[in-house]
Motif scaffolding. Structure first.
Motif, short mmCIF file in Angstrom:
data_model
loop_
_atom_site.label_atom_id
_atom_site.label_comp_id
_atom_site.label_asym_id
_atom_site.label_seq_id
_atom_site.Cartn_x
_atom_site.Cartn_y
_atom_site.Cartn_z
N CYS A 171 5.18 -21.48 27.50
CA CYS A 171 4.40 -22.55 26.87
C CYS A 171 4.29 -22.36 25.36
O CYS A 171 3.24 -22.60 24.77
CB CYS A 171 3.01 -22.64 27.50
N SER A 172 5.37 -21.91 24.75
CA SER A 172 5.36 -21.68 23.30
C SER A 172 5.97 -22.85 22.54
O SER A 172 5.95 -22.87 21.31
CB SER A 172 6.11 -20.40 22.96
N GLU A 173 6.53 -23.83 23.24
CA GLU A 173 7.11 -24.99 22.59
C GLU A 173 6.12 -26.15 22.57
O GLU A 173 5.13 -26.16 23.31
CB GLU A 173 8.41 -25.40 23.31
N ASN A 229 4.06 -29.29 23.26
CA ASN A 229 3.68 -29.94 24.52
C ASN A 229 4.10 -29.12 25.74
O ASN A 229 4.25 -29.66 26.83
CB ASN A 229 4.26 -31.35 24.61
N CYS A 230 4.29 -27.82 25.55
CA CYS A 230 4.64 -26.92 26.65
C CYS A 230 5.94 -27.34 27.33
O CYS A 230 6.10 -27.21 28.55
CB CYS A 230 3.51 -26.85 27.67
N ASP A 248 8.72 -25.99 27.40
CA ASP A 248 9.47 -24.87 27.97
C ASP A 248 8.90 -24.40 29.30
O ASP A 248 9.48 -23.53 29.95
CB ASP A 248 9.53 -23.70 27.00
N ALA A 283 5.30 -23.35 31.92
CA ALA A 283 4.23 -22.36 31.94
C ALA A 283 4.06 -21.83 33.35
O ALA A 283 4.50 -22.45 34.32
CB ALA A 283 2.92 -22.99 31.46
N GLY A 318 3.82 -27.11 33.29
CA GLY A 318 4.42 -27.39 31.99
C GLY A 318 5.71 -28.18 32.14
O GLY A 318 6.04 -28.69 33.20
N GLU A 326 3.32 -31.92 33.83
CA GLU A 326 2.94 -30.54 34.17
C GLU A 326 3.51 -30.12 35.52
O GLU A 326 2.84 -29.52 36.36
CB GLU A 326 1.41 -30.40 34.18
#
Length: 251
Positions: A101-103, A105-106, A108, A110, A131, A136
């Motif tokens: 979740c480093s990109e 709007n998450c 990548d 989570a 994510g 999500e």
């Protein structure tokens, strides 16, 4: 549990150490990676040692590890994907390969699920249960080996349709057949909103959608493969007794 050689299908030799994780515990109560070493002789016993304790800056709640041929451990925890490398005898060094979740709007993904798996080139694959986009619904990811480093990419984002007919929220890792096809499960979504078994290679497809027969609903574990390419797994519940089912899917 894993051991050196497990990722390439080598049989366990009854002598090598086994490696596993605890979701909690350790000096920080954020989880550990441990090693079980068997004794020699007719009456076998096992000695446990904690080789890594997670911390505020080094992850938490590990969900699995896998070993490469050199004895390095690769795993997933609540914060992302990591590598542990043995150094100086009993010491292990952690390298963070990707922070979940480093990109923006998450995108990548989570909450990784299950240990990653290897292909023949040393690339890693796995799933994240949430994510990926506004739904999500989770992702299938790849960590491509580039020299001594890894490059993260998303192979597929679940729930790209508004009604989640492509399945969503995987709760386990992946398996790979001899042709490099990836297989996994999702807990929710699919045409019947009851989860599915999927295949991923150049494109994504649903192998089986649960909720239409007695094969069950909502698989929470992954699948395993036999030598003929048959898939086996289990579901959380079924349509008859609500107690789950064990299933087999034949190609």
């Amino acid at each position: 549990m894993t051991y050196v050689g497990a990722a390439i299908g080598a049989r366990y030799d009854d002598m090598s150490p086994l490696f596993g994780v605890t979701l909690h515990g350790g000096t920080t109560d954020r989880g550990t990676v441990f090693e079980l070493t068997p004794s020699s002789g007719r009456k076998k016993s096992w000695r446990e040692s904690v080789i890594f304790t997670f911390c505020n800056d080094c992850g938490e709640a590990p969900v699995g590890v896998v070993s490469d041929a050199s004895g390095n451990l690769f795993g997933a925890d609540g914060d992302g994907i990591f590598e542990l490398s043995p150094s100086n005898g009993s010491n292990w060094t952690e390298t963070i390969l990707h922070v979940a979740c480093s990109e923006t709007n998450c995108a990548d993904g989570a909450d990784p699920k299950g240990a990653p798996i290897f292909d023949a080139q040393g690339n890693l694959y796995g799933t994240m249960s949430s994510g990926g986009n506004v739904d999500e619904a989770g992702v299938i990811y790849k960590l491509a080996r580039v020299g001594s480093a890894y490059q993260y990419s998303v192979l597929y984002t679940f729930c790209t349709n508004n009604d989640c007919s492509d399945c969503d929220n995987p709760q386990a890792g992946l398996v790979m057949d001899q042709s490099g096809n990836l297989f996994g499960t999702t807990f929710n979504g699919g045409p019947n909103s009851a989860g599915c078994v999927f295949e991923m290679n150049q494109s994504y497809r649903i192998v089986h959608a649960f909720g239409i027969d007695d094969s069950g609903t909502s698989p929470i574990a992954g699948v395993i493969l036999d030598g003929s390419g048959n898939l086996f797994g289990a579901t959380w519940s079924n349509s008859l007794y609500r107690n789950g089912a064990v299933f087999e899917l034949k190609p």
